[in-house]
Scaffold this motif. Sequence first.
Motif, PDB file in Angstrom:
ATOM      1  N   GLY A   5       0.831  -1.150   0.097  1.00 18.62           N
ATOM      2  CA  GLY A   5      -0.003   0.130   0.035  1.00 18.62           C
ATOM      3  C   GLY A   5       1.021   1.253   0.127  1.00 18.62           C
ATOM      4  O   GLY A   5       2.164   1.239   0.184  1.00 18.62           O
ATOM      5  N   PRO A   6       0.139   2.428  -0.211  1.00 24.14           N
ATOM      6  CA  PRO A   6       1.017   3.563  -0.261  1.00 24.14           C
ATOM      7  C   PRO A   6       1.547   3.970   1.033  1.00 24.14           C
ATOM      8  O   PRO A   6       2.493   5.113   0.908  1.00 24.14           O
ATOM      9  N   ARG A   7       1.509   3.443   2.202  1.00 30.21           N
ATOM     10  CA  ARG A   7       1.982   3.968   3.496  1.00 30.21           C
ATOM     11  C   ARG A   7       2.799   2.790   3.848  1.00 30.21           C
ATOM     12  O   ARG A   7       3.544   2.874   5.199  1.00 30.21           O
ATOM     13  N   THR A   8       3.362   2.026   3.005  1.00 33.08           N
ATOM     14  CA  THR A   8       4.551   0.938   3.122  1.00 33.08           C
ATOM     15  C   THR A   8       5.694   1.441   2.521  1.00 33.08           C
ATOM     16  O   THR A   8       5.810   1.238   1.271  1.00 33.08           O
ATOM     17  N   ALA A   9       6.938   1.530   3.166  1.00 31.05           N
ATOM     18  CA  ALA A   9       8.343   1.903   2.547  1.00 31.05           C
ATOM     19  C   ALA A   9       9.083   0.656   2.398  1.00 31.05           C
ATOM     20  O   ALA A   9       8.755  -0.314   3.066  1.00 31.05           O
ATOM     21  N   VAL A  10       9.991   0.576   1.494  1.00 36.96           N
ATOM     22  CA  VAL A  10      10.966  -0.554   1.562  1.00 36.96           C
ATOM     23  C   VAL A  10      12.436  -0.015   1.281  1.00 36.96           C
ATOM     24  O   VAL A  10      12.648   0.823   0.644  1.00 36.96           O
ATOM     25  N   VAL A  11      13.080  -0.069   2.249  1.00 33.09           N
ATOM     26  CA  VAL A  11      14.626   0.571   2.204  1.00 33.09           C
ATOM     27  C   VAL A  11      15.604  -0.821   2.642  1.00 33.09           C
ATOM     28  O   VAL A  11      15.600  -1.433   3.602  1.00 33.09           O
ATOM     29  N   ILE A  12      16.238  -0.990   1.646  1.00 32.62           N
ATOM     30  CA  ILE A  12      17.315  -2.130   1.562  1.00 32.62           C
ATOM     31  C   ILE A  12      18.777  -1.575   1.236  1.00 32.62           C
ATOM     32  O   ILE A  12      19.081  -1.047   0.299  1.00 32.62           O
ATOM     33  N   GLY A  13      19.584  -2.215   2.129  1.00 33.55           N
ATOM     34  CA  GLY A  13      20.931  -1.511   2.407  1.00 33.55           C
ATOM     35  C   GLY A  13      21.934  -2.661   1.403  1.00 33.55           C
ATOM     36  O   GLY A  13      21.725  -3.935   1.646  1.00 33.55           O
TER      37      GLY A  13
END
Length: 405
Positions: free
Chosen positions: A102-110
Motif C-alpha cells: 500500500g501507499p503507506r509501506t516503505a521499502v529500504v534495503i542496504g
Amino acid sequence: MPNHNAAPRIVITGMGAVSAAGVGAQALWRAARDGVSCVRPLKLERPYAGRIKIAAQVPDFDPAAHIEAEWLPYCDPFTQFSIVAADEALAQAGFARKEAGGPRTAVVIGTGIGGAMTIDNNAYQEYKLNRRPETLTVPRLIPSAAPTTLGMRYGAKGPTFALASACSSATQAIGEAFEMLRAGRADRAIAGGAEACVINGSIHAWEALRVLTPDFCRPFSQKRNGMTLGEGAAVFMLETLESATARGATPLCELAGYGTTSDAFDPLRADVEGPTRCMRLALESAGVKPEDVDYLNAHGTATYANDITESEAMRQVFGDAPPPVSSTKPVHGHALGASGGLELAIVISALREQIAPPTINFLEADPKCPVDPIPNQARKMPIRVALSNSFAFGGINATLAVRAI
C-alpha cells in the motif's frame, strides 16, 4: 535530550535471514548462540588462485526452491537473498503477501555492492569470452533491484530505495526506515540489507587490502589478523506500535533508537570520535542512559586497529566498564552491506531469549581492547536494552538500539 514522547513508538513484528548458517533467522541465531562457525572452504564457479581459501557462504542455496520462476531472470543472488529473507519476515509478522503493501509501506534495503555476481559474470563474458551481456544484466546488477523487487512483490508503494554505505548499509537502511515511521511518512517499512559478494573479483580485491584472515576471525583477541568475507540478507518488518496493535500483531521488540555519523577522517582508518558520537546519538534517540544498556553487538571486524578503535569508543560512551560485548562475525562472516541486518536479527533473538552470544575463536585478552567480549561461550543474562554497531569504510557509522516490549 530530545523529547520523543510525541513520536510514535516503532516495533519490529517480523524478521527473516539468509546466511552462512542457512535459510532462516532461527538457523542464524542457533549458530550465533551456540558458537558454531559457518566459515567453510571457499567455493567459486571459476578457478581461483588467491591466498584466501575460506568464506562464510550461503550453503546449498537453490533459489528456485524459494522464488517463483518468473522472478528469477531479474534477480542477482543479492536480490534472491533479500526476497527469501523478506518472505520470512512478512510471514512472521502475520502478513499474506500483498497485505503488507500500500501507499503507506516503505521499502529500504542496504547493500554495499549490489549485483556483484552479475557484474563479475558480465565482465568475465565480455573480456574473457568476448560475449555480449545478457539482456537483463542492468536490472540484475543495480543496487535498487532488491528494494524495487520487494516493492513489486508485496505491493509496497511508499518511499522505496537502496542505501549504500559499505558495511553500515543494512543498519542505516533500518535506521532511516525507523526515522521515516517516527516522522509519520509511513506506517510500515520493509527494511534490511543484502549482499552476495563472495566472487573471484571481490575476494581478490579484499585480499589486496590485507584485511582477510587465512584461518580464524578473532575479534578483540590477541593474535587477531583480520576478517572472513560472508554473504546473505536480513530483512525486518517495522511498524508503528499503533499499527501493529490495531491488527493484533505481537511485536518481537521495540526499535527504540538510531544514531548515524561520519568521521570525515580517512577512507580506510576508523576514528574514535565518530563511533562515540554515533552510539551517544542512538542512546539519545532511544531516551536511555549508557548504564541502561545490557548488551552490545559490536562491529568487531578482528582487524588489528579497528577493534582497538571500537573498544576506545565504547569506553568513551560507557566509561571503564562497558556492557558485555560480542562480535558474531566469526560465525556468519563479514557480509558487508548485510552484516548489520544479520547482527540485528541476532540481537533481537538475544533479547528475547536473554542469552548473549559469544565471540568465538577468542584466545586471550588484548590490553588494548579493554572490554568484556563474552569469550567463546554464550552467557545467560538479563537483556532489556541492547545496541548493534556498524562502522564502515569512509567513516560512516550507524548504531541501532532495541528494547524489550
